[in-house]
Write a protein that holds these residues in place. Sequence first.
Motif, PDB file in Angstrom:
ATOM      1  N   PRO A  13      -1.998  -5.425   8.361  1.00 51.63           N
ATOM      2  CA  PRO A  13      -1.060  -5.566   7.242  1.00 51.63           C
ATOM      3  C   PRO A  13       0.399  -5.457   7.697  1.00 51.63           C
ATOM      4  CG  PRO A  13      -2.808  -4.004   6.734  1.00 51.63           C
ATOM      5  CD  PRO A  13      -2.907  -4.288   8.198  1.00 51.63           C
ATOM      6  N   ASP A  14       1.280  -6.029   6.874  1.00 45.71           N
ATOM      7  CA  ASP A  14       2.711  -5.937   7.158  1.00 45.71           C
ATOM      8  C   ASP A  14       3.259  -4.543   6.884  1.00 45.71           C
ATOM      9  OD1 ASP A  14       2.856  -8.628   7.869  1.00 45.71           O
ATOM     10  OD2 ASP A  14       3.149  -9.259   5.788  1.00 45.71           O
ATOM     11  N   ALA A  15       2.680  -3.864   5.895  1.00 47.43           N
ATOM     12  CA  ALA A  15       3.199  -2.548   5.513  1.00 47.43           C
ATOM     13  C   ALA A  15       2.070  -1.695   4.967  1.00 47.43           C
ATOM     14  CB  ALA A  15       4.306  -2.692   4.471  1.00 47.43           C
ATOM     15  N   PHE A  16       2.210  -0.373   5.142  1.00 50.77           N
ATOM     16  CA  PHE A  16       1.238   0.586   4.630  1.00 50.77           C
ATOM     17  C   PHE A  16       1.913   1.457   3.578  1.00 50.77           C
ATOM     18  CE2 PHE A  16       0.045  -0.158   9.120  1.00 50.77           C
ATOM     19  CZ  PHE A  16      -1.218  -0.701   8.925  1.00 50.77           C
ATOM     20  N   GLY A  17       1.095   2.211   2.850  1.00 51.66           N
ATOM     21  CA  GLY A  17       1.628   3.132   1.852  1.00 51.66           C
ATOM     22  C   GLY A  17       1.232   2.715   0.449  1.00 51.66           C
ATOM     23  N   LEU A  18       1.802   3.413  -0.534  1.00 54.19           N
ATOM     24  CA  LEU A  18       1.485   3.135  -1.927  1.00 54.19           C
ATOM     25  C   LEU A  18       2.155   1.843  -2.387  1.00 54.19           C
ATOM     26  CD1 LEU A  18       1.843   6.750  -3.378  1.00 54.19           C
ATOM     27  CD2 LEU A  18      -0.258   5.528  -2.758  1.00 54.19           C
ATOM     28  N   PRO A  19       1.498   1.087  -3.269  1.00 47.04           N
ATOM     29  CA  PRO A  19       2.070  -0.194  -3.727  1.00 47.04           C
ATOM     30  C   PRO A  19       3.458  -0.059  -4.340  1.00 47.04           C
ATOM     31  CG  PRO A  19      -0.234  -0.048  -4.351  1.00 47.04           C
ATOM     32  CD  PRO A  19       0.153   1.302  -3.796  1.00 47.04           C
ATOM     33  N   ASP A  20       3.724   1.075  -5.022  1.00 52.06           N
ATOM     34  CA  ASP A  20       5.048   1.255  -5.636  1.00 52.06           C
ATOM     35  C   ASP A  20       6.027   1.949  -4.696  1.00 52.06           C
ATOM     36  OD1 ASP A  20       4.081   3.788  -5.552  1.00 52.06           O
ATOM     37  OD2 ASP A  20       4.075   4.129  -7.714  1.00 52.06           O
ATOM     38  N   TRP A  67      -6.751  -2.447   6.906  1.00 53.17           N
ATOM     39  CA  TRP A  67      -6.522  -3.256   5.718  1.00 53.17           C
ATOM     40  C   TRP A  67      -6.741  -2.454   4.438  1.00 53.17           C
ATOM     41  CZ3 TRP A  67      -3.862  -7.514   5.262  1.00 53.17           C
ATOM     42  CH2 TRP A  67      -3.662  -8.293   6.408  1.00 53.17           C
ATOM     43  N   HIS A  68      -7.549  -1.423   4.502  1.00 53.53           N
ATOM     44  CA  HIS A  68      -7.733  -0.578   3.324  1.00 53.53           C
ATOM     45  C   HIS A  68      -6.446   0.170   2.982  1.00 53.53           C
ATOM     46  CE1 HIS A  68      -9.768   1.958   0.408  1.00 53.53           C
ATOM     47  NE2 HIS A  68      -9.215   3.013   0.988  1.00 53.53           N
ATOM     48  N   HIS A  69      -5.612   0.425   3.979  1.00 54.56           N
ATOM     49  CA  HIS A  69      -4.363   1.157   3.768  1.00 54.56           C
ATOM     50  C   HIS A  69      -3.171   0.232   3.540  1.00 54.56           C
ATOM     51  CE1 HIS A  69      -5.311   5.458   4.511  1.00 54.56           C
ATOM     52  NE2 HIS A  69      -6.360   4.956   5.139  1.00 54.56           N
ATOM     53  N   ALA A  70      -3.405  -1.061   3.392  1.00 51.02           N
ATOM     54  CA  ALA A  70      -2.297  -1.994   3.185  1.00 51.02           C
ATOM     55  C   ALA A  70      -1.544  -1.656   1.908  1.00 51.02           C
ATOM     56  CB  ALA A  70      -2.820  -3.422   3.111  1.00 51.02           C
ATOM     57  N   ARG A  71      -0.228  -1.814   1.947  1.00 49.60           N
ATOM     58  CA  ARG A  71       0.569  -1.549   0.750  1.00 49.60           C
ATOM     59  C   ARG A  71       0.257  -2.562  -0.339  1.00 49.60           C
ATOM     60  NH1 ARG A  71       6.789  -0.627   1.644  1.00 49.60           N
ATOM     61  NH2 ARG A  71       5.942   1.386   2.298  1.00 49.60           N
ATOM     62  N   ASP A  72      -0.036  -3.790   0.040  1.00 49.13           N
ATOM     63  CA  ASP A  72      -0.391  -4.824  -0.923  1.00 49.13           C
ATOM     64  C   ASP A  72      -1.693  -4.444  -1.618  1.00 49.13           C
ATOM     65  OD1 ASP A  72      -2.154  -7.611  -1.194  1.00 49.13           O
ATOM     66  OD2 ASP A  72      -0.102  -7.753  -1.941  1.00 49.13           O
ATOM     67  N   ALA A  73      -1.648  -4.314  -2.953  1.00 49.23           N
ATOM     68  CA  ALA A  73      -2.806  -3.816  -3.692  1.00 49.23           C
ATOM     69  C   ALA A  73      -4.003  -4.746  -3.579  1.00 49.23           C
ATOM     70  CB  ALA A  73      -2.430  -3.630  -5.164  1.00 49.23           C
ATOM     71  N   GLY A  74      -3.774  -6.056  -3.507  1.00 49.55           N
ATOM     72  CA  GLY A  74      -4.878  -6.993  -3.389  1.00 49.55           C
ATOM     73  C   GLY A  74      -5.614  -6.850  -2.071  1.00 49.55           C
ATOM     74  N   ALA A  75      -4.872  -6.680  -0.986  1.00 51.00           N
ATOM     75  CA  ALA A  75      -5.483  -6.539   0.331  1.00 51.00           C
ATOM     76  C   ALA A  75      -6.179  -5.195   0.468  1.00 51.00           C
ATOM     77  CB  ALA A  75      -4.429  -6.690   1.422  1.00 51.00           C
ATOM     78  N   GLU A 112       2.938   5.943   5.300  1.00 46.68           N
ATOM     79  CA  GLU A 112       3.522   4.633   5.591  1.00 46.68           C
ATOM     80  C   GLU A 112       3.374   4.253   7.052  1.00 46.68           C
ATOM     81  OE1 GLU A 112       7.492   4.938   4.091  1.00 46.68           O
ATOM     82  OE2 GLU A 112       6.842   4.567   2.019  1.00 46.68           O
ATOM     83  N   GLU A 113       2.898   5.191   7.876  1.00 49.83           N
ATOM     84  CA  GLU A 113       2.511   4.920   9.259  1.00 49.83           C
ATOM     85  C   GLU A 113       1.123   5.509   9.448  1.00 49.83           C
ATOM     86  OE1 GLU A 113       6.334   4.925  12.100  1.00 49.83           O
ATOM     87  OE2 GLU A 113       6.062   6.827  11.039  1.00 49.83           O
ATOM     88  N   ILE A 114       0.212   4.706   9.975  1.00 47.80           N
ATOM     89  CA  ILE A 114      -1.182   5.117  10.067  1.00 47.80           C
ATOM     90  C   ILE A 114      -1.544   5.442  11.508  1.00 47.80           C
ATOM     91  CG2 ILE A 114      -3.567   4.467   9.542  1.00 47.80           C
ATOM     92  CD1 ILE A 114      -1.746   4.610   7.104  1.00 47.80           C
ATOM     93  N   ASP A 115      -2.105   6.624  11.703  1.00 52.54           N
ATOM     94  CA  ASP A 115      -2.699   6.961  12.997  1.00 52.54           C
ATOM     95  C   ASP A 115      -3.878   7.896  12.751  1.00 52.54           C
ATOM     96  OD1 ASP A 115      -1.693   9.513  12.584  1.00 52.54           O
ATOM     97  OD2 ASP A 115      -0.147   9.367  14.114  1.00 52.54           O
ATOM     98  N   TRP A 116      -4.457   8.419  13.818  1.00 48.94           N
ATOM     99  CA  TRP A 116      -5.691   9.198  13.694  1.00 48.94           C
ATOM    100  C   TRP A 116      -5.551  10.392  12.779  1.00 48.94           C
ATOM    101  CZ3 TRP A 116      -6.259  14.291  15.461  1.00 48.94           C
ATOM    102  CH2 TRP A 116      -5.152  14.791  16.152  1.00 48.94           C
ATOM    103  N   LEU A 117      -4.361  11.010  12.753  1.00 44.56           N
ATOM    104  CA  LEU A 117      -4.163  12.213  11.957  1.00 44.56           C
ATOM    105  C   LEU A 117      -4.022  11.907  10.465  1.00 44.56           C
ATOM    106  CD1 LEU A 117      -4.006  15.247  12.416  1.00 44.56           C
ATOM    107  CD2 LEU A 117      -1.529  15.027  12.744  1.00 44.56           C
ATOM    108  N   THR A 118      -3.779  10.653  10.115  1.00 41.95           N
ATOM    109  CA  THR A 118      -3.703  10.272   8.704  1.00 41.95           C
ATOM    110  C   THR A 118      -5.006  10.574   7.982  1.00 41.95           C
ATOM    111  OG1 THR A 118      -2.216   8.456   9.329  1.00 41.95           O
ATOM    112  CG2 THR A 118      -3.154   8.369   7.128  1.00 41.95           C
TER     113      THR A 118
END
Length: 272
Positions: free
Chosen positions: A243-250, A207-215, A134-140
């Motif tokens: 994106p506003d949020a990262f992580g899984l859509p659910d 944007w690939h890691h956006a929580r929104d499935a469409g984005a 839910e937080e993205i950085d180099w180690l992700t």
Amino acid sequence: MQALADFVHAFLLWPGLILLACAAAFVTIERLWPARPRQRAWRQGSTADLLLSFANPIVVTPLTSLAITGLVNLFLARTGYAYLDAARDRLDAWPFAAQLLAALLLADLCAYWKHRLFHARWLWPIHAVHHSAEEIDWLTNERDHPLQLLATHVLIVVPLVLAGFGAEVIALQATLRRVYSLFTHANVRCSYGALDRVFVSPAVHRWHHARDAGAAGGNFAVFFSFYDVLFGTYRLPAGAPQPDAFGLPDQAALPDVWAMLRYPFQRRAWAR
């Protein structure tokens, strides 16, 4: 004792030095040009990502070697070993830089389609582990399920071997692509402008890691974003820096390594 020394060098010392150098570089640029200024350098999940960075290769490397050797031999049993000798002779006539560029192009094409396959319903529960941050950085970048890492190595290295690339070229492209992937995951405010359509930038990959499935349904390439442009999966919304949020859509939480390892085998993962 020699076996222990080889193990330490192969799986602890050399990977540790690479990761330490990357940490020094990427944490610095994350502090200087952060995409999210309030995000901590050691975020929730960093410990799990670091553990996976070292544990995954120890588990996966022997399996990868067996799988690659078996598949290459199976292919050559049908074509004959002269096929591989001819392929290597053709590439040996190229300058080393040209070989490396060709290897990067082929590897990223394979990685692109592997990545798309893992976003399909039947493989998504394995790849979802990588998207759980839910937080993205180099180690992700290091947050991978062992099954995904095994598939990644096999589906990229086998085509490179059969194309005739030597071990040095294959190893160097793998190192370059891994370091670059660490960079594109970094919490850094970085776009290449018009060249975002040619090379993957951190702005594109976030944007690939956006929580929104469409984005999140695009930007599958690791190095060359023109593959996404070519195959219609390039995503970079105009006027939105990230994106506003990262992580899984659910919003499923995978708090530790054990939760990540078992997630693909749980019924709830497939239901989602």
